[in-house]
Structures are given as C-alpha cells and as structure tokens.
Design an enzyme around this catalytic site. Structure first.
Site, short mmCIF file in Angstrom:
data_model
loop_
_atom_site.label_atom_id
_atom_site.label_comp_id
_atom_site.label_asym_id
_atom_site.label_seq_id
_atom_site.Cartn_x
_atom_site.Cartn_y
_atom_site.Cartn_z
N HIS A 175 -8.13 -3.38 9.49
CA HIS A 175 -7.67 -3.26 8.10
C HIS A 175 -6.42 -4.08 7.84
O HIS A 175 -5.65 -4.37 8.76
CB HIS A 175 -7.51 -1.78 7.68
CG HIS A 175 -6.30 -1.09 8.23
ND1 HIS A 175 -6.25 0.27 8.40
CD2 HIS A 175 -5.08 -1.55 8.62
CE1 HIS A 175 -5.06 0.60 8.86
NE2 HIS A 175 -4.34 -0.47 9.01
N GLU B 190 -9.82 -0.84 4.26
CA GLU B 190 -10.54 -0.43 5.47
C GLU B 190 -11.84 -1.24 5.60
O GLU B 190 -12.26 -1.90 4.64
CB GLU B 190 -10.88 1.07 5.38
CG GLU B 190 -9.66 1.99 5.26
CD GLU B 190 -8.87 2.15 6.57
OE1 GLU B 190 -8.91 1.26 7.43
OE2 GLU B 190 -8.20 3.20 6.71
N ASP C 177 0.85 -1.20 0.00
CA ASP C 177 0.00 0.00 0.00
C ASP C 177 0.88 1.25 0.00
O ASP C 177 2.08 1.17 0.33
CB ASP C 177 -0.97 0.00 1.19
CG ASP C 177 -0.29 -0.26 2.53
OD1 ASP C 177 0.95 -0.26 2.61
OD2 ASP C 177 -1.02 -0.47 3.52
N ASN D 60 -8.55 -1.26 13.49
CA ASN D 60 -9.92 -1.40 12.99
C ASN D 60 -10.07 -2.62 12.09
O ASN D 60 -11.09 -2.79 11.44
CB ASN D 60 -10.36 -0.13 12.23
CG ASN D 60 -9.55 0.10 10.96
OD1 ASN D 60 -8.60 -0.63 10.68
ND2 ASN D 60 -9.92 1.12 10.21
P1 PGA Z 1 1.27 -0.94 12.92
O1 PGA Z 1 0.36 -0.91 11.60
O2 PGA Z 1 2.26 -2.04 12.70
O3 PGA Z 1 1.92 0.39 12.95
O4 PGA Z 1 0.37 -1.22 14.06
C1 PGA Z 1 -0.23 -2.07 11.16
C2 PGA Z 1 -1.31 -1.74 10.17
O5 PGA Z 1 -1.97 -0.70 10.29
O6 PGA Z 1 -1.54 -2.56 9.26
#
Ligand code: PGA
Length: 237
Positions: free
Chosen positions: A132, A137, A63, A130
């Site tokens: 994702h 999302e 992404d 959340n």
């Molecule tokens: P993080 O992000 O490792 O900073 O918790 C993970 C994500 O949002 O996929």
C-alpha cells in the site's frame, strides 16, 4: 522504468540523505505543496529535517484515520504536527477532518482542494508490507482520487503497533489521497527501510504493474527518487 536510486548505509545517513534530497527537490519552488507520510520509516528523516530547517511549504496530508476526535493523539495530523510541522513552523496545512459528519463531503472537499490548487510539487511516501501507499490498499485503482478506504488486517496490525494499542476499538477505515492524486505529483520520493520491505519493494519495482501492488504505479512515475537501506534493497541488488 526510470528512477534515481540512493542506497543509505545506515539509519542516521538515511535521514540526512533524505533531508538533503527533500530540500533540493523543493528548492526551485516558492511555497511548494508537499505530501509527507507518517510511519517508522520517516523518523530519522524528520529528525534530520528538523535540524536543517527547510524553506516554508504547504503540507498536504496523505492519509488519516476516519472517525477520531480532533484532539486524539493517534491522529496522523497530530503525529505530523508534533514530529515535524510545529518544529518547522509550517502552518499552512491541508488536513483531513477525521470526525467530519459526512465523509463523502470530506472526500469531495479534499479532492476539490487538490483540483483548485494544482498538482502537488513533491510527494514523499512510504510503502506498506502489502504494497500500500498512503492507505491505498491492494485492489485500489490507479486513477482513484481521495476516498475512504477500509484498512487491510495487516495494516491495522501495523498501525496498532505505532500506539502499542492492543484493544479492538481501532479505526478500521481511513481517508486517503488516491493513487490518481499521487500520480499527478511533479516529484516523488519513496522511502524504504528494513528486510521486511525487501520482497514488496522487489514486487513493486520489478513485478507486474498491477492494482494488487498499489506501489507498482511507481513504475511509470516521472521524477521518482528512491532512498532505501541495504536490507530493503537486498532482493534487488
Ligand atoms: P512504516 O509505514 O514506515 O511504519 O513501515 C509505511 C506505510 O505503511 O506506508
């Protein structure tokens, strides 16, 4: 649901265990196509992988923010380059062009690349609070391919924190591989760390399989390994 769950006792071991699993997962493929994520969760893993120097692979970007210039330090492609790809000498990279003038053509280009190159050999992914995965999302369909995603407010908050950014002028949209693309991966490693991920991990693995929790697609994912610390696993046991 069938997966291999590995509990990491501490941060350093989280990194070294994941690096071992990563090298093992790609050991039977010459120049595998590999998705790697950005985020806080992967920092120890990348430190361990830098030391291990795995065989070459083709990096496939998961992404990317939409609309940033190619030199912007916030670009995920630049983050990954600094953290892992340059140190390992990985120069084959399928990355999004954040500043592509026609976003539709950019998503088509990346979809086409995936179609022409065949399924990804290994997808290493994290999970957002959340649910994702990548920037898919809640509400993202499980058969969706590469697309532009409007970011959830809590995703923007979490992403601003990476850059200690407090202004309003932060990307609100991003390119992401879709869940449909991730489902085609031959192997998947999910990395989860911290108490703040415990509830969503429980929902993703043990709750309904629903687009409300994008990571719940993993309930039907073959070749899945989960590496998690005890805080993230506290509601699963
Ligand atoms: P993080 O992000 O490792 O900073 O918790 C993970 C994500 O949002 O996929």
């Amino acid at each position: 649901m069938n997966y291999n769950l590995i509990k990491a006792p501490n941060s350093a071991e989280f990194g070294s265990i994941t690096a071992d699993i990563f090298c093992q997962a790609i050991s039977d493929t010459v120049l595998p196509k590999v998705i790697l994520p950005t985020g806080e969760t992967v920092r120890d893993f990348y430190a361990a992988l830098r030391a291990k120097k795995p065989a070459p692979f083709i990096y496939v970007q998961l992404d990317e923010y939409k609309g940033l210039g190619s030199q912007d330090p916030k670009l995920f492609s630049n983050w990954l380059a600094r953290d892992i790809l340059d140190p390992l000498g990985i120069d084959q990279r399928m990355i999004f062009k954040s500043d592509a003038p026609q976003p539709d053509l950019e998503t088509q280009r990346v979809s086409q690349w995936l179609n022409n190159s065949g399924p990804v050999d290994l997808a290493v992914i994290g999970i957002g609070s959340n649910g994702h995965v990548g920037f898919n999302e809640p509400g993202s369909h499980f058969d969706q391919s590469v697309h532009v995603q409007t970011l959830a407010a809590e995703t923007i908050r979490a992403n601003k924190a990476y850059w200690k950014y407090e202004g309003d002028d932060f990307p609100s949209q991003a390119y992401t591989l879709g869940i449909g693309d991730l489902r085609k991966a031959k192997k998947t490693i999910l990395l989860v760390k911290g108490q703040e991920k415990a509830a969503i991990l429980q929902r993703a693995l043990l709750g309904d399989m629903t687009v409300d929790v994008p990571a719940s697609y993993l309930q039907r994912q073959a070749g899945l390994t989960i590496v998690a610390d005890s805080a993230a696993l506290s509601l699963i046991g």
